[in-house]
Design a protein around this motif. Structure first.
Motif, short mmCIF file in Angstrom:
data_model
loop_
_atom_site.label_atom_id
_atom_site.label_comp_id
_atom_site.label_asym_id
_atom_site.label_seq_id
_atom_site.Cartn_x
_atom_site.Cartn_y
_atom_site.Cartn_z
N ASN A 158 0.83 -1.20 0.00
CA ASN A 158 0.00 0.00 0.00
C ASN A 158 0.87 1.25 0.00
OD1 ASN A 158 -1.60 2.23 1.65
ND2 ASN A 158 -3.03 0.96 0.50
N GLN A 159 0.80 2.00 -1.09
CA GLN A 159 1.65 3.17 -1.27
C GLN A 159 1.30 4.30 -0.31
OE1 GLN A 159 4.21 2.93 -3.07
NE2 GLN A 159 3.79 1.43 -4.66
N PHE A 160 0.02 4.50 -0.05
CA PHE A 160 -0.39 5.63 0.79
C PHE A 160 0.14 5.48 2.21
CE2 PHE A 160 -3.06 7.80 3.83
CZ PHE A 160 -3.12 9.08 3.30
N GLU A 161 -0.14 4.36 2.84
CA GLU A 161 0.29 4.20 4.23
C GLU A 161 1.82 4.19 4.33
OE1 GLU A 161 -1.63 4.82 6.53
OE2 GLU A 161 -3.62 4.30 5.81
N TRP A 162 2.49 3.63 3.32
CA TRP A 162 3.95 3.67 3.32
C TRP A 162 4.44 5.11 3.27
CZ3 TRP A 162 7.63 0.21 4.37
CH2 TRP A 162 8.96 0.57 4.09
N ALA A 163 3.88 5.90 2.36
CA ALA A 163 4.32 7.28 2.19
C ALA A 163 4.03 8.14 3.41
CB ALA A 163 3.65 7.90 0.96
N ILE A 164 2.90 7.90 4.06
CA ILE A 164 2.53 8.71 5.23
C ILE A 164 3.35 8.32 6.45
CG2 ILE A 164 0.66 9.18 6.87
CD1 ILE A 164 0.41 10.62 4.12
N HIS A 165 3.51 7.02 6.68
CA HIS A 165 4.13 6.58 7.93
C HIS A 165 5.64 6.45 7.86
CE1 HIS A 165 0.49 6.13 10.28
NE2 HIS A 165 -0.09 5.86 9.12
N TYR A 166 6.22 6.41 6.69
CA TYR A 166 7.69 6.35 6.58
C TYR A 166 8.34 7.55 7.29
CZ TYR A 166 12.34 5.80 4.51
OH TYR A 166 13.69 5.65 4.32
N PRO A 167 8.00 8.79 6.95
CA PRO A 167 8.64 9.91 7.66
C PRO A 167 8.29 9.96 9.14
CG PRO A 167 6.97 10.72 6.13
CD PRO A 167 7.11 9.26 5.88
N LEU A 168 7.09 9.51 9.52
CA LEU A 168 6.72 9.49 10.93
C LEU A 168 7.58 8.50 11.70
CD1 LEU A 168 2.82 9.60 10.59
CD2 LEU A 168 4.35 11.49 11.19
N ALA A 169 7.86 7.35 11.07
CA ALA A 169 8.73 6.35 11.70
C ALA A 169 10.14 6.89 11.87
CB ALA A 169 8.72 5.07 10.88
N ILE A 170 10.65 7.57 10.86
CA ILE A 170 11.99 8.16 10.95
C ILE A 170 12.04 9.17 12.09
CG2 ILE A 170 13.68 9.63 9.76
CD1 ILE A 170 13.64 6.81 8.61
N GLN A 171 10.99 10.01 12.20
CA GLN A 171 10.93 11.04 13.24
C GLN A 171 10.99 10.46 14.65
OE1 GLN A 171 7.41 13.40 12.65
NE2 GLN A 171 8.07 14.13 10.64
N VAL A 172 10.44 9.25 14.83
CA VAL A 172 10.41 8.66 16.18
C VAL A 172 11.52 7.64 16.38
CG1 VAL A 172 7.99 9.19 16.62
CG2 VAL A 172 8.59 7.01 15.53
N GLY A 173 12.49 7.63 15.46
CA GLY A 173 13.71 6.87 15.71
C GLY A 173 13.88 5.53 15.03
N VAL A 174 12.96 5.16 14.13
CA VAL A 174 13.18 3.91 13.38
C VAL A 174 14.28 4.18 12.36
CG1 VAL A 174 12.14 2.14 11.91
CG2 VAL A 174 10.76 3.24 13.70
N PRO A 175 15.34 3.37 12.35
CA PRO A 175 16.46 3.64 11.44
C PRO A 175 16.05 3.51 9.96
CG PRO A 175 17.11 2.12 13.18
CD PRO A 175 15.62 2.26 13.26
N ALA A 176 16.52 4.43 9.15
CA ALA A 176 16.22 4.40 7.71
C ALA A 176 16.71 3.10 7.08
CB ALA A 176 16.85 5.60 7.02
N THR A 177 17.83 2.57 7.56
CA THR A 177 18.35 1.32 6.99
C THR A 177 17.37 0.17 7.20
OG1 THR A 177 19.56 0.95 9.05
CG2 THR A 177 20.79 1.94 7.22
N VAL A 178 16.70 0.16 8.35
CA VAL A 178 15.70 -0.87 8.63
C VAL A 178 14.54 -0.74 7.64
CG1 VAL A 178 13.95 -1.61 10.32
CG2 VAL A 178 16.30 -1.17 11.05
N LEU A 179 14.10 0.49 7.41
CA LEU A 179 12.97 0.71 6.50
C LEU A 179 13.34 0.42 5.05
CD1 LEU A 179 11.38 3.87 8.13
CD2 LEU A 179 10.84 1.45 8.51
#
Length: 198
Positions: free
Chosen positions: A92-113
């Protein structure tokens, strides 16, 4: 402004259930649209566009999603990461696009994503994200969770956390499916998910 990324990976990408024009909305549709605009979402977007066809369902799902996103007992980074596991599993492109930057903001490493985006099990997850990945992935693929996965989740988040994590996976699966059916596009700077498996 980037071009809209269509939902899904088939050759047919036209939006099936776009936002109804304001002049064609029923009173119930106008009311739920106004509530979304006034609430934390600040607009009618994503799954709420096709859900406008069922205003009562929209209102009830919005309430569930609002609780799970903003009031659940799970740590924010686990919540956002689990949401992205669902988005990846359901492409799902929408939820990926919306929650990717939110996850980064709260500390999920970009490499994991980045690893998650390919469909692989990320190698460098912290233990709590690994537990969330196992729980969400097993639930989506096997429709339940194994005893070791359940036990790990109970130890980490308790019974309320396990129930809310299951509900989070179910809620985001529901809205992802609705958008996948409707082919709801998204405008985003976040790189689109590749076809799965990539």
């Amino acid at each position: 402004m980037t071009a809209a990324t269509p939902q899904g990976f088939g050759t047919q990408t036209h939006e099936r259930l776009p936002l109804p024009p304001a002049e064609n909305m029923s009173e119930a549709q106008r009311n739920v649209a106004e509530a979304l605009i006034a609430g934390p979402r600040k607009g009618v977007k994503g799954p709420f566009i096709p859900l406008m066809r069922s205003p009562v369902l929209l209102e009830r799902l919005a309430g569930v999603g609002e609780y799970l996103r903003f009031n659940a007992v799970l740590p924010r980074h686990v919540n956002e990461f689990a949401t992205l596991v669902v988005a990846r599993e359901l492409s799902n492109q929408f939820e990926w696009a919306i929650h990717y930057p939110l996850a980064i903001q709260v500390g999920v490493p970009a490499t994991v994503l980045e690893e998650l985006a390919t469909g692989a099990r990320p190698h460098s997850m912290p233990d709590d994200e690994a537990d969330a990945w196992a729980f969400a992935t097993e639930l989506l693929r096997r429709h339940s969770v194994s005893e070791p996965t359940y036990d790990a989740a109970i130890r980490r988040w308790g019974e309320q956390g396990v129930v809310e994590l299951g509900a989070l996976v179910g809620y985001f699966a529901c809205v992802c499916w609705i958008m996948n059916i409707a082919r709801t596009p998204v405008q985003s700077e976040v790189a689109a998910l590749p076809g799965f498996p990539s």
